[in-house]
Design a protein around this motif. Sequence first.
Motif, mmCIF file in Angstrom:
data_model
loop_
_atom_site.group_PDB
_atom_site.id
_atom_site.type_symbol
_atom_site.label_atom_id
_atom_site.label_comp_id
_atom_site.label_asym_id
_atom_site.label_seq_id
_atom_site.Cartn_x
_atom_site.Cartn_y
_atom_site.Cartn_z
ATOM 1 N N ASP A 122 1.015 -1.109 -0.134
ATOM 2 C CA ASP A 122 -0.038 -0.141 -0.054
ATOM 3 C C ASP A 122 0.836 1.058 0.035
ATOM 4 N N LYS A 169 -5.605 -1.796 -6.240
ATOM 5 C CA LYS A 169 -6.681 -2.217 -4.822
ATOM 6 C C LYS A 169 -5.063 -1.577 -3.890
ATOM 7 N N LYS A 176 -7.697 1.035 3.135
ATOM 8 C CA LYS A 176 -8.584 1.363 2.970
ATOM 9 C C LYS A 176 -9.881 2.552 3.152
ATOM 10 N N GLN A 180 -8.798 5.390 0.797
ATOM 11 C CA GLN A 180 -9.373 4.947 -0.122
ATOM 12 C C GLN A 180 -10.551 6.795 -1.155
#
Length: 392
Positions: A122, A169, A176, A180
């Motif tokens: 990430d 993703k 997230k 996100q």
Amino acid sequence: MEDIIEKAEQFVSNLFETRLSTVNFYHNINHTRRVVEDISQLAEWEGCSEEETKILKLAAWFHDTGFVEVDKGHEEVSVKFAQEFLHSNQVSKDVIDLVTDLILVSIKDLKPKTNLQKLIKDADCSHVASESYFEISNLLRKENALKLDTSFTDLEWLEGNKEFFEWHKFYSDSAKLKWQPLKALNLRELNAKIDKIKAKQASKKSSNKFGRGVETMFRVTLKNHIELSAIADTKANILLSVNAIIISVALSNLVPKLDNLSNAFLVWPTLILMLFSVTSVVLSVLSTRPNISNVNVTKEMIMNKQTNILFFGNFHKMGLKDFEWGIDYLMENQDVLYNSLTKDLYYLGLVLERKYRLLRITYTVFMFGIIISALAFIISYYNFMKPLKDLV
């Protein structure tokens, strides 16, 4: 262990400074520092232990060091640099293995399995949620263009970015939750840029239906009108100059002599000459006097084709942002653009009609003024001389 992080930072910084290609505008020390900062933030959000955080930082520092030798497959070279460095600093084999796994998981198509792998994955792509995403993306575009010896159009690059957004993703819960939404905002702006470029391209394609003949018509006609306007101004200036000379000569030579009775016959001719000359000056000034609109132009007026912001007399009261919006709107809507050009041509024609009408009147006044003044001088002189001849 904290000391090893500082040594790693120094080692990688020196490595990039001495061996990294100058065309690495994206994969450089700035990207590495950004990944280290983001991995630290993610580790804090995820509640990682101090030992786990340090391992993540070590992997972040070394994950792109392989770029000093190769681009494709740089992860394996990065592992080599990391292992050599960690061995030389007597780091345990367990830590070296963990760092190795974290570096290798940064390979694009590999999916992370452990929580630490999710965090490094990430952090490596955290720029998709950055406020500076488009600036960072342009650095990667510049790097790819030079390394691949190719170029990308704006649309090609943005669509490639969009494909990456759709493929990418976040894996960790913190990313997230925190990143996100920011990624979604960047994706929305990315789509807006793509739509804008496509709209411009569609507008250009639709413009082909008008053909070069229409553009040539506007260009030539507007040019002719501007030249006619310049000719009219020149004619007005000539009349102004001539009549100013006549008035100056009359005031300096004729008027001072009028107080003498022997020159009484000059009074009426001089007054007539001065009257027509002043009238000609006034008309010449009126023909060149500019007329500026006081209407406050709005966006609705532009969209409804009720004004022409290509003329300064219409947009001088608009704010800069509104004017920029109006120009962009014209470029994106060809029918509005051509309507503005038509209005520009029409109102320029009205201005020309007024100028030439006033100039015609001015020349007529000047012509008759000269004739009447000359006749007045002749008649006055004749009437003055006749009594003198009778006396003789």
